[in-house]
Design a protein around this motif. Structure first.
Motif, short mmCIF file in Angstrom:
data_model
loop_
_atom_site.label_atom_id
_atom_site.label_comp_id
_atom_site.label_asym_id
_atom_site.label_seq_id
_atom_site.Cartn_x
_atom_site.Cartn_y
_atom_site.Cartn_z
N VAL A 287 15.53 -27.16 20.83
CA VAL A 287 16.87 -27.36 21.40
C VAL A 287 17.12 -28.84 21.59
CG1 VAL A 287 18.32 -26.95 23.42
CG2 VAL A 287 16.89 -25.12 22.54
N MET B 70 21.33 -23.11 25.31
CA MET B 70 21.78 -23.66 24.02
C MET B 70 20.81 -23.32 22.90
SD MET B 70 23.04 -27.23 25.63
CE MET B 70 23.28 -28.15 24.14
N SER C 269 19.13 -21.48 19.75
CA SER C 269 19.79 -20.97 18.53
C SER C 269 19.44 -19.51 18.29
CB SER C 269 19.33 -21.77 17.32
OG SER C 269 19.70 -23.12 17.47
N MET D 89 19.13 -18.14 15.12
CA MET D 89 18.31 -17.91 13.92
C MET D 89 16.80 -17.93 14.17
SD MET D 89 19.89 -16.82 11.36
CE MET D 89 18.68 -16.92 10.03
N THR E 247 19.70 -32.14 13.46
CA THR E 247 19.26 -33.44 12.94
C THR E 247 18.71 -34.32 14.06
OG1 THR E 247 20.66 -33.34 11.01
CG2 THR E 247 20.10 -35.54 11.78
N GLY F 94 17.72 -24.52 9.72
CA GLY F 94 18.70 -24.95 10.72
C GLY F 94 19.58 -26.07 10.21
N ARG G 272 19.98 -27.83 6.39
CA ARG G 272 21.19 -27.67 5.57
C ARG G 272 21.80 -29.00 5.21
NH1 ARG G 272 25.52 -23.47 7.55
NH2 ARG G 272 26.76 -24.52 5.95
N THR H 138 19.77 -18.54 5.04
CA THR H 138 18.51 -17.80 5.15
C THR H 138 18.77 -16.33 5.43
OG1 THR H 138 17.54 -19.81 6.05
CG2 THR H 138 16.27 -17.78 6.33
N GLN I 107 25.73 -16.70 3.20
CA GLN I 107 25.25 -16.35 4.53
C GLN I 107 24.80 -14.89 4.52
OE1 GLN I 107 24.55 -18.36 6.75
NE2 GLN I 107 26.18 -19.65 7.53
N ASP J 26 31.49 -25.83 7.82
CA ASP J 26 31.92 -24.50 7.42
C ASP J 26 33.16 -24.49 6.55
OD1 ASP J 26 30.27 -22.34 7.95
OD2 ASP J 26 30.52 -22.63 10.09
N ASP K 15 23.44 -37.32 17.04
CA ASP K 15 23.80 -36.18 17.88
C ASP K 15 25.25 -36.30 18.33
OD1 ASP K 15 23.73 -38.28 19.59
OD2 ASP K 15 22.23 -37.48 20.94
#
Ligand code: B12
Ligand code: SF4
Length: 530
Positions: free
Chosen positions: A12, A29, A31, A33, A76, A100, A104, A121, A148, A192, A382
């Motif tokens: 995280v 927060m 994720s 996945m 990242t 993640g 990508r 994935t 996706q 997206d 970030d």
């Protein structure tokens, strides 16, 4: 297939922290996945250990000792920590996988440090990795599903991992869910914009909400959909079928154009407590905010009115802005945002410095072509510790002056007090105060002020910003060293550097991925990066 000892690590954050906000919110927060990967690996018959790192625990202590295969999920900003972990696990004999947002956005770079780098994935990609589970060095294998996944394990299936993670959240405990993937809009700066909209199975959604109502006293759910409510009626019908009104609190990221008054009424009835619409800019992105051709002061009026309307129905609104877009020039965009803050005291403004995350968005190619992307180490990407795109219409000192002035205006004691009294509800009020006085408000003012001071006094840093050198200033190296702590010594050589034009390079050496949604070419599975 042999039974593997698999570790799944959700990063995280990028290093230890004691910030108030982190204590309250980091576990919320987490994720989805990594929880999904852990569920799939277990269903394939492997032994799984799961770690969600929020910055509050001793990571070294939490890591499993003997593992065959390690999946790491990373943004990242945490990539360098992920690289160091991968290095450590590889030297003790494990095979490593990165997935993640970082995977990508920067697959070329990540493939130097991981055996596998995963894009989209689905279960069969994970199965391929589990079956192969072998070293791919010096360059990792880049695997990606064509699109996706059509379905993901719901809350009930992921519960073991959700519960483990939420034990780290002291008060608010928020369960992450998804109703859709992708987005029908095409905002050129967004990851997206090239991913087709795809609703997920509403029966799973209903089953999950019923499960939560049986399992948790007062469930709180955050929708991780990039744009929640695109199929508004179908989604709300499903929520209404499973959960009585006001039985679950919901949080969602929705574009303003979806937040019409009838929609707001329905959201309120169903327990929606917070929305995070993106305003982004006073000069463009009109289709997202339903402001069409309105620009500048006129758009401020209209958006402020819309946000005040939302606040009549929902107690918490975070309006998101991107600072430093090419359309911005002079003091005006910043002054307009200040005006918005004053006119809409109950909304929390979320600021991001324009960032080009590798191959995240079509717009990044343009920045790279213009040689405007700076090679700030991933650790700072970030949306606020560095802006890695040279602003088109500002010098760096001028830009930072504007950002500091806006941030000070937003988090002055006067503004904090106005926000406090304009809001309803103890929880939203407390949340805003914590955000203002913690890392996000006061923390950023201090950080931006330090960068600004150095732009005048620290010549190596100024030359780096001006793209006169790529030698990383000690100011940045020292922060990475401090944040990585014991993992600094495992950081692979060269990891502080990356090619800021890697996306452009990869597009020019082989035919480009088409950018518009209808023409999107399927990416091949099991393609090794050059
Ligand atoms: C929901 C969301 C959030 C939520 C939840 C975050 C979370 N931990 O998941 C909140 C609001 C908390 C959030 C916060 C932030 N976010 Co955010 N967020 C998103 C958003 C809108 C959707 C991501 C999502 O869950 N999609 C659904 C999943 C299923 O799909 P996916 O992400 O495409 O993942 C696929 C693959 O990547 C892979 N995969 C994903 N994770 C993993 C993990 C493993 C182990 C494996 C093997 C595979 C894998 O499988 C998925 C299926 O194909 C995206 C933008 C977007 N439209 O995608 C930004 C995005 C991910 N966020 C971004 C950023 C920058 C942030 C913040 C740093 C912003 C800030 N300054 O606060 C923070 C960091 C938070 C943190 N470290 O946890 C960037 C990340 C860029 C990058 N390369 O790092 C994005 C891409 C937006 C952007 N600017 O372009 N975010
Ligand atoms: S509406 Fe939001 S999620 Fe959709 S493309 Fe635009 S920024 Fe991305």
């Amino acid at each position: 297939m042999r039974r593997l000892r698999v570790a799944v690590i959700d990063l995280v954050t990028k290093g230890p922290t004691r910030a108030l906000f982190a204590r309250a919110m980091h576990a919320n927060m987490a994720s989805i996945m990594p929880q999904v990967i852990a569920t799939w690996c277990e269903a394939e018959g492997h032994d799984v250990s799961f770690v969600c790192y929020t910055g509050l625990e001793d990571l070294a202590e939490q890591l499993p000792a003997q593992v065959d295969l390690v999946f790491i999920g990373s943004f990242t900003e945490a990539a360098l920590l992920a690289y160091a972990l991968s290095n450590q696990f590889r030297s003790s004999g494990a095979v490593t996988v990165l997935g993640g947002p970082h995977a990508r956005c920067y697959p070329e770079d990540a493939a130097k440090y991981f055996d596998y780098v995963l894009g989209f994935t689905d279960r069969s990609v994970v199965r391929d990795v589990l079956r192969d589970c072998s070293r791919h060095r010096p360059r990792g294998l880049h695997l990606s599903a064509e699109k996706q996944p059509p379905a993901l394990p719901g809350v009930r299936e992921r519960w073991k991992y959700i519960e483990l993670t939420l034990r780290k959240a002291p008060l608010l405990k928020i369960v992450p869910m998804l109703a859709s993937l992708g987005c029908p809009y095409t905002c050129s700066f967004c990851i997206d914009s090239t991913v087709p909209y795809q609703p997920l199975d509403l029966d799973v959604l209903k089953e999950d909400l019923r499960f939560l109502l049986r399992t948790v006293k007062r469930p709180r759910v955050a929708w991780h959909d990039p744009n929640f409510g695109v199929r508004f009626d179908e989604t709300l019908d499903a929520i209404e079928a499973a959960a009585p009104p006001e039985s679950i609190d919901f949080i969602a990221e929705s574009s303003l154009s979806l937040l019409s008054e009838p929609h707001l009424q329905r959201l309120q009835r169903n327990g929606f407590k917070a929305v995070l619409p993106g305003v982004e800019s006073w000069y463009e992105m009109g289709n997202k905010s339903k402001t069409a051709s309105r620009k500048g002061a006129e758009k401020v009026e209209q958006v402020s009115e819309h946000v005040r309307l939302i606040l009549r129905y929902l107690p918490y609104v975070q309006a998101n802005f991107v600072l430093g877009l090419d359309v911005d020039e002079g003091a005006e965009p910043f002054e307009l945002t200040k005006r918005f803050v004053d006119m809409t005291p109950a909304a929390f403004p979320g600021y991001s410095l324009l960032s080009a995350f590798g191959r995240a968005a079509p717009l990044n190619l343009e920045f790279q072509r213009e040689r405007r992307v700076l090679p700030f180490p991933f650790h700072f990407l970030d949306n606020n510790h560095a802006m890695n795109v040279r602003p088109k219409n500002y010098s760096w000192p001028d830009f930072y002056d504007q950002v500091i002035s806006l941030t000070r205006h937003t988090f002055s004691w006067g503004a904090i007090a106005r926000r406090f009294s304009a809001m309803r509800g103890a929880m939203p009020r407390a949340m805003n105060v914590v955000r203002a006085i913690s890392s996000e408000g006061f923390g950023r003012i201090a950080y931006y002020s330090e960068v600004r001071r150095r732009l005048d006094s620290d010549l190596p840093l100024r030359r780096y910003f001006e793209q006169e050198t790529t030698e990383l200033p000690e100011f940045f190296t020292a922060q990475v060293r401090k944040d990585l702590g014991p993992f600094w010594s495992s950081l692979p050589p060269g990891a502080l550097q990356h090619d800021p034009n890697g996306y452009l390079m990869s597009e020019t050496v082989r035919p480009p991925f088409a950018q518009s949604k209808p023409e999107r070419r399927a990416r091949s599975r099991a393609r090794s990066l050059p």
